[in-house]
Design an enzyme around this catalytic site. Structure first.
Site, PDB file in Angstrom:
ATOM      1  N   ILE A  77       0.870  -1.117  -0.002  1.00 60.58           N
ATOM      2  CA  ILE A  77       0.089   0.028  -0.051  1.00 60.58           C
ATOM      3  C   ILE A  77       0.887   1.373   0.001  1.00 60.58           C
ATOM      4  CG2 ILE A  77      -1.750   1.187   1.158  1.00 60.58           C
ATOM      5  CD1 ILE A  77      -2.701  -1.626   2.414  1.00 60.58           C
ATOM      6  N   TYR A  84      -1.922  -7.125  16.874  1.00 62.72           N
ATOM      7  CA  TYR A  84      -2.216  -6.430  15.641  1.00 62.72           C
ATOM      8  C   TYR A  84      -3.729  -5.847  15.949  1.00 62.72           C
ATOM      9  CZ  TYR A  84      -2.954  -5.293  10.793  1.00 62.72           C
ATOM     10  OH  TYR A  84      -3.442  -4.535   9.764  1.00 62.72           O
ATOM     11  N   ASP A 142      14.121   2.275  10.582  1.00 67.13           N
ATOM     12  CA  ASP A 142      13.095   1.123  11.300  1.00 67.13           C
ATOM     13  C   ASP A 142      12.104   2.300  12.040  1.00 67.13           C
ATOM     14  OD1 ASP A 142      11.987  -0.371  12.987  1.00 67.13           O
ATOM     15  OD2 ASP A 142      13.744  -1.369  13.718  1.00 67.13           O
TER      16      ASP A 142
END
Ligand SMILES: NC(=O)c1ccc[n+]([C@@H]2O[C@H](COP(=O)([O-])OP(=O)(O)OC[C@H]3O[C@@H](n4cnc5c(N)ncnc54)[C@H](O)[C@@H]3O)[C@@H](O)[C@H]2O)c1
Length: 247
Positions: free
Chosen positions: A17, A147, A54
């Protein structure tokens, strides 16, 4: 093109995405800074600056935004997209796995929101920040408690950001994609018939693709008056109820 060149940051812009959004921004003549662990080899454009980062590292993000500040004095848009997932039953999930997902999806998103917000405030030009949420921001899915928690937290980060940053003419919104064909969901191919079942339940009749999300994300990255919203972009999937007699 006349006028000032617009600039944008995309986290996790190397594929999926994020890469789709990088391409759309370049198509609209933005200069783009992609903050990712990996560099996208596919794109060779001198308006794209790849910064190895990161997002879970505060030092990396501070350094990345410092580098951006050495190149440009304004930031128009930021897409907070970098994210990871992993599958484990809650009772078997170890703390390292919990930390891996929370530190990228939520703490990393907080660093991006704060640094993009500071940049936009200090440049006095306002801006738009969009975070990549998920259907998990609203409802839990099995086996991905970390998540789910990270994406629910991200939704609250969006709403909190919208309240506090509005004073600086900064809009903060989220996009909540349904299941979208990227490397992130590659593991689901091992579950027999899963993708076909989801496609069948989706009112628009298929699994989403990156291109399906781009118009909504681009709109939120350039809108003037929407703030604090999480736009669900899932082909209608979240409308389906578990008790529907036709399901
Ligand atoms: N694919 C889906 O079905 C789906 C659905 C809802 C939400 N999302 C969200 O969309 C976002 C993008 O996911 P995608 O589907 O394109 O997956 P992807 O795995 O293809 O891309 C993830 C990107 O994030 C980067 N990234 C991951 N961890 C990072 C870190 N610590 N630091 C820097 N970069 C990092 C990767 O390098 C990659 O560029 C994620 O936040 C994900 O949770 C995806």
């Amino acid at each position: 093109m006349t006028g000032t060149i617009k600039t944008a940051v995309v986290t996790g812009g190397s594929r999926g995405i994020g890469l789709g959004v990088v391409k759309a921004l370049l198509d609209h003549n933005f200069k783009v800074f992609s903050l990712s662990r990996n560099v996208c080899e596919e794109l060779n454009d001198d308006r794209l600056v790849n910064i190895k980062c990161d997002v879970a590292s505060e030092a990396n993000q501070l350094d990345a935004f410092k580098q951006i500040g050495e190149t440009t004095s304004r930031l128009d848009a930021c897409f907070i997209n970098a994210g990871v997932c992993g599958v484990s039953p809650l009772l078997e999930m170890d703390t390292d796995e919990w930390d891996r997902v929370l530190s990228t999806n939520l703490t990393g998103a907080f660093y991006s929101l704060r640094e993009a917000g500071r940049f936009m405030r200090d440049s006095n030009s306002g801006g738009n920040i969009v975070a990549c949420c998920s259907l998990s921001s609203f409802k839990p899915e099995n086996m991905i408690v970390h998540y789910n928690a990270s994406k629910a937290g991200l939704r609250m980060l969006v709403e909190s950001g919208a309240r506090e940053l509005g004073a600086y003419d900064i809009r903060v919104n989220g996009i909540a994609p349904g299941l979208t064909q990227t490397d992130l969901i590659a593991g689901t191919e091992a579950i027999p018939g899963y993708l076909e079942r989801v496609a069948k339940r989706t009112p628009l009749g298929r699994i989403g693709e990156v291109a399906d999300l781009i118009p909504s994300i681009f709109h939120l990255l350039t809108d003037r008056w929407v703030s604090g919203q999480v736009l669900v972009a899932d082909g209608g999937l979240s409308l389906v109820t578990p008790t529907d007699p036709l399901e």
